[in-house]
Write a protein that holds these residues in place. Structure first.
Motif, PDB file in Angstrom:
ATOM      1  N   ILE A 185       0.833  -1.198   0.000  1.00 49.73           N
ATOM      2  CA  ILE A 185       0.000   0.000   0.000  1.00 49.73           C
ATOM      3  C   ILE A 185       0.874   1.258   0.000  1.00 49.73           C
ATOM      4  CG2 ILE A 185      -1.675   1.335   1.350  1.00 49.73           C
ATOM      5  CD1 ILE A 185      -2.985  -1.336   2.143  1.00 49.73           C
ATOM      6  N   ILE A 186       1.920   1.261   0.824  1.00 51.30           N
ATOM      7  CA  ILE A 186       2.739   2.472   0.936  1.00 51.30           C
ATOM      8  C   ILE A 186       3.523   2.754  -0.361  1.00 51.30           C
ATOM      9  CG2 ILE A 186       4.655   3.583   2.198  1.00 51.30           C
ATOM     10  CD1 ILE A 186       3.471   2.308   4.761  1.00 51.30           C
ATOM     11  N   ASP A 229      -7.515   4.264  -0.744  1.00 46.13           N
ATOM     12  CA  ASP A 229      -8.098   4.743   0.511  1.00 46.13           C
ATOM     13  C   ASP A 229      -7.163   5.713   1.242  1.00 46.13           C
ATOM     14  OD1 ASP A 229     -10.281   4.727   2.363  1.00 46.13           O
ATOM     15  OD2 ASP A 229      -9.014   3.573   3.720  1.00 46.13           O
ATOM     16  N   THR A 230      -5.869   5.401   1.317  1.00 44.03           N
ATOM     17  CA  THR A 230      -4.969   6.321   2.027  1.00 44.03           C
ATOM     18  C   THR A 230      -4.806   7.624   1.239  1.00 44.03           C
ATOM     19  OG1 THR A 230      -3.042   5.192   1.024  1.00 44.03           O
ATOM     20  CG2 THR A 230      -3.694   4.489   3.222  1.00 44.03           C
ATOM     21  N   PRO A 246       1.785   7.582  17.115  1.00 46.08           N
ATOM     22  CA  PRO A 246       1.768   6.695  15.959  1.00 46.08           C
ATOM     23  C   PRO A 246       0.498   5.847  15.842  1.00 46.08           C
ATOM     24  CG  PRO A 246       3.024   5.692  17.726  1.00 46.08           C
ATOM     25  CD  PRO A 246       2.491   6.985  18.265  1.00 46.08           C
ATOM     26  N   THR A 260      -3.361   4.641  15.267  1.00 46.19           N
ATOM     27  CA  THR A 260      -4.326   5.056  14.258  1.00 46.19           C
ATOM     28  C   THR A 260      -5.763   4.935  14.757  1.00 46.19           C
ATOM     29  OG1 THR A 260      -2.813   4.228  12.590  1.00 46.19           O
ATOM     30  CG2 THR A 260      -5.059   4.680  11.886  1.00 46.19           C
ATOM     31  N   ARG A 317      -9.673   4.401  14.321  1.00 46.99           N
ATOM     32  CA  ARG A 317     -10.447   3.615  13.362  1.00 46.99           C
ATOM     33  C   ARG A 317     -11.917   3.999  13.438  1.00 46.99           C
ATOM     34  NH1 ARG A 317      -6.347   1.667  10.204  1.00 46.99           N
ATOM     35  NH2 ARG A 317      -4.752   0.734  11.508  1.00 46.99           N
ATOM     36  N   GLY A 334      -9.495   6.584   9.516  1.00 47.33           N
ATOM     37  CA  GLY A 334      -8.201   7.020  10.022  1.00 47.33           C
ATOM     38  C   GLY A 334      -7.099   6.231   9.355  1.00 47.33           C
ATOM     39  N   THR A 335      -5.932   6.846   9.271  1.00 43.53           N
ATOM     40  CA  THR A 335      -4.783   6.110   8.741  1.00 43.53           C
ATOM     41  C   THR A 335      -3.503   6.838   9.111  1.00 43.53           C
ATOM     42  OG1 THR A 335      -3.964   4.890   6.803  1.00 43.53           O
ATOM     43  CG2 THR A 335      -4.480   7.208   6.464  1.00 43.53           C
ATOM     44  N   ALA A 336      -2.386   6.119   8.966  1.00 46.49           N
ATOM     45  CA  ALA A 336      -1.081   6.756   9.070  1.00 46.49           C
ATOM     46  C   ALA A 336      -0.791   7.302   7.684  1.00 46.49           C
ATOM     47  CB  ALA A 336      -0.032   5.727   9.496  1.00 46.49           C
ATOM     48  N   THR A 347       2.489  -0.140  10.446  1.00 45.30           N
ATOM     49  CA  THR A 347       2.936   1.216  10.764  1.00 45.30           C
ATOM     50  C   THR A 347       3.295   1.386  12.241  1.00 45.30           C
ATOM     51  OG1 THR A 347       0.629   1.849  11.088  1.00 45.30           O
ATOM     52  CG2 THR A 347       1.591   2.292   8.925  1.00 45.30           C
ATOM     53  N   GLU A 399      -0.656  -2.301  14.106  1.00 46.60           N
ATOM     54  CA  GLU A 399      -1.458  -1.412  13.261  1.00 46.60           C
ATOM     55  C   GLU A 399      -0.827  -1.308  11.885  1.00 46.60           C
ATOM     56  OE1 GLU A 399      -2.084   2.348  15.068  1.00 46.60           O
ATOM     57  OE2 GLU A 399      -3.298   1.471  16.666  1.00 46.60           O
ATOM     58  N   SER A 400      -1.680  -1.251  10.876  1.00 45.48           N
ATOM     59  CA  SER A 400      -1.191  -1.062   9.513  1.00 45.48           C
ATOM     60  C   SER A 400      -1.943   0.106   8.895  1.00 45.48           C
ATOM     61  CB  SER A 400      -1.433  -2.318   8.688  1.00 45.48           C
ATOM     62  OG  SER A 400      -2.801  -2.430   8.366  1.00 45.48           O
ATOM     63  N   VAL A 401      -1.581   0.447   7.656  1.00 44.58           N
ATOM     64  CA  VAL A 401      -2.332   1.500   6.976  1.00 44.58           C
ATOM     65  C   VAL A 401      -3.788   1.080   6.788  1.00 44.58           C
ATOM     66  CG1 VAL A 401      -0.506   2.733   5.772  1.00 44.58           C
ATOM     67  CG2 VAL A 401      -1.366   0.617   4.795  1.00 44.58           C
ATOM     68  N   LYS A 402      -4.089  -0.198   6.968  1.00 54.78           N
ATOM     69  CA  LYS A 402      -5.433  -0.695   6.679  1.00 54.78           C
ATOM     70  C   LYS A 402      -6.226  -1.066   7.930  1.00 54.78           C
ATOM     71  CE  LYS A 402      -7.341  -4.779   4.353  1.00 54.78           C
ATOM     72  NZ  LYS A 402      -6.866  -6.044   4.920  1.00 54.78           N
ATOM     73  N   ALA A 403      -5.569  -1.618   8.923  1.00 57.08           N
ATOM     74  CA  ALA A 403      -6.332  -2.174  10.051  1.00 57.08           C
ATOM     75  C   ALA A 403      -5.513  -2.200  11.327  1.00 57.08           C
ATOM     76  CB  ALA A 403      -6.787  -3.592   9.709  1.00 57.08           C
TER      77      ALA A 403
END
Lengths: 371, 125
Positions: A38-39, A236-237, A298, A300, A302, A320-322, B39, B60-64
């Motif tokens: 994803i990143i 999504d991000t 850090p 996230t 949800r 929410g996301t990083a 992350t 935790e990840s960018v998704k969940a």
């Protein structure tokens, strides 16, 4: 809802498998979540160009002498004055002003095209069929006969100017043009859902497979083309950094366009389904508003987590996301109107740990102006 | 990446590797792939007593966000600082450099856990 149905596949399914995509179920479709990660795909989109299969999105055609009047009746946005070649973002609301979907409608010479969320396609079709009485309109679901790709990133326009028969650089944002190649025609829209410049392309399934055949060689885009496939994960991000709402998160039938900060997409000078209720909310002011949150640390937030003000409940997180480009944690949330001003210090209840979150103007990320 | 057969697995996707009177705990490649890019990892404090089946941390990840469960009763004696500093180690190497914690435990019987073969059969990749 209906019982277990067969999962749907887009015309690019085989290509996804060949490319090694990690597939997930999304609104009944088997879709690529990611190819490499994803990143990296997020960063590829921000720095160069990405191609996304978004064929799962609904594509509905409206034809007939009453199509304009019908669309004016069910859409919040005034579309009557749109020029041929223009697209408009709008909402579809129910009688109490709740949002049934957010859509983009485009005016072709002889018909209108609506792109809707995959998860809402069948609901919208049923809703529209209950509202057609008195309108000379026919609605055709073209989702299965067509494909849709989003090509997004700062290098997209330059690339496509060379690849496509006609240039796209002269297209204005939220405008489109039908192009032809051999005996295929396809529509190129200057729009997207990533916060980057780019286009979305709709065409017949055969032409789509052929087009991808040109781009991919042995299941790969050749290294000299600065474009790579990207999945729904980074979509999504990307959209979250760009502060764009997602149906099922920021928008649903219990939220109205005013609370969602979308009053610009609601006409004040026409009647439509939900217009009375929305006018009332506009006049009285919404009790909660959609805001961006910059979150400390850090961890996230949800969807569904509580937002606190002075230790007391003041709202709820929707996404929410990083943020990979921002390098910090972001969220969107509905918060009580008095707490919605930019700079307001709130907290998110991260499983028992109240974590500082400051209301931030949206979008979080804005691309630098095209050079 | 082959699922190592020198350790055991839980149905909640932790791996547990016995080492004398202690165990090393991490999460499986399957779990990491489901989470996507990690992350942040919430680790327990050294000295904390863990109870089998209870959550001791979060990934935790960018998704969940997903909880991590203690496979056995015991006390945390070490946490992997490298993973705290660079959570992407979990994506790169979940079975070796991506270990999460070491626990001192009295547990000696691991027959109730899944072998690599049984875990793979339940979670094909």
């Amino acid at each position: 809802m209906s019982e277990q149905k067969k999962t749907l596949r887009t015309p690019f399914y085989d290509l996804h498998i060949q490319t090694g995509a990690k597939m997930v179920d999304f609104a009944g479709w088997e879709m690529p979540l990611l190819y490499r990660g994803i990143i990296p795909e997020h960063q590829q989109t921000r720095s160069a160009a990405s191609v996304f299969d978004v064929s799962h999105m609904g594509r509905l055609e409206f034809r007939g002498d009453g199509a304009v009047d019908f669309l004016e009746h069910v859409l919040t946005r005034k579309i009557r004055n749109a020029a041929v070649g223009q697209s408009l973002y709008s909402l579809v609301c129910h009688d109490r002003g709740g949002i049934l979907d957010d859509v983009i409608v485009s005016r072709y010479e002889k018909h209108w095209l609506m792109v809707c969320n995959a998860s809402n396609r069948e609901k919208l079709l049923a809703w529209f069929s209950r509202h057609t009485a008195g309108y000379a309109v026919t609605i055709k679901d073209e989702t299965m006969n067509t494909a849709m790709v989003a090509v997004q990133g700062p290098k997209v326009i330059g690339l496509l100017d060379e690849l496509l028969p006609e240039p796209v650089s002269d297209l204005k944002r939220y405008h489109f043009k039908v192009q032809r190649y051999l005996f295929f025609s396809f529509t190129v829209f200057r729009s997207g859902y990533t916060g980057e410049d780019g286009v979305e392309i709709i065409c017949g399934t055969k032409a789509a497979q052929m087009g991808m055949g040109f781009l991919f060689k042995q299941g790969k885009i050749p290294a000299e083309v600065p474009m790579q496939p990207a999945g729904l994960g980074c979509r999504d991000t990307l959209r979250l950094e760009a502060g764009m709402p997602l149906y099922g998160h920021e928008l649903d039938e219990s939220r109205d366009p005013i609370s969602a900060g979308l009053s610009w997409a609601v006409a004040a000078d026409k009647a439509f389904v939900g217009s009375d209720a929305i006018a009332r909310i506009r006049a009285e002011g919404p009790s909660q508003k959609l805001v961006g949150l910059l979150v400390d640390g850090p961890r996230t937030p949800r969807q569904g987590m509580a937002v606190l003000s002075g230790g007391k409940p003041a709202g709820v997180v929707t996404s929410g996301t990083a943020g990979p480009t921002l390098g910090r944690t972001i969220a969107m949330a509905y918060v009580d109107a008095p707490q919605a001003a930019a700079g307001t210090e709130l907290a998110v209840d991260l499983r028992g740990a109240a974590t500082r979150a400051v209301v931030s103007p949206l979008p979080f990320y804005r691309r630098t102006a095209a050079s | 990446m082959a699922t190592p057969s020198d350790r055991f697995y839980t149905s909640t996707h932790e791996w547990i590797k016995p080492q004398g009177d202690s165990v090393v705990v991490g999460i499986s490649k399957f779990a990491v792939d489901e989470l996507t890019d990690v992350t942040y990892v919430e680790m327990p404090a050294i000295g904390r007593k863990l109870v089998a089946g209870k959550a001791f941390g979060e990934v935790e990840s960018v998704k969940a966000t997903s909880e991590i469960y203690a496979p056995v009763d015991g006390e945390v004696i070490e946490v992997n600082q490298a993973v705290k500093d660079d959570p992407s180690l979990l994506n790169q190497d979940p079975y070796d450099r991506g270990w999460l914690i070491k626990m001192r435990t009295a547990a000696t019987d691991f027959s109730s856990f899944l072998t690599a073969e049984k875990y793979d059969a339940a979670h094909p990749h």
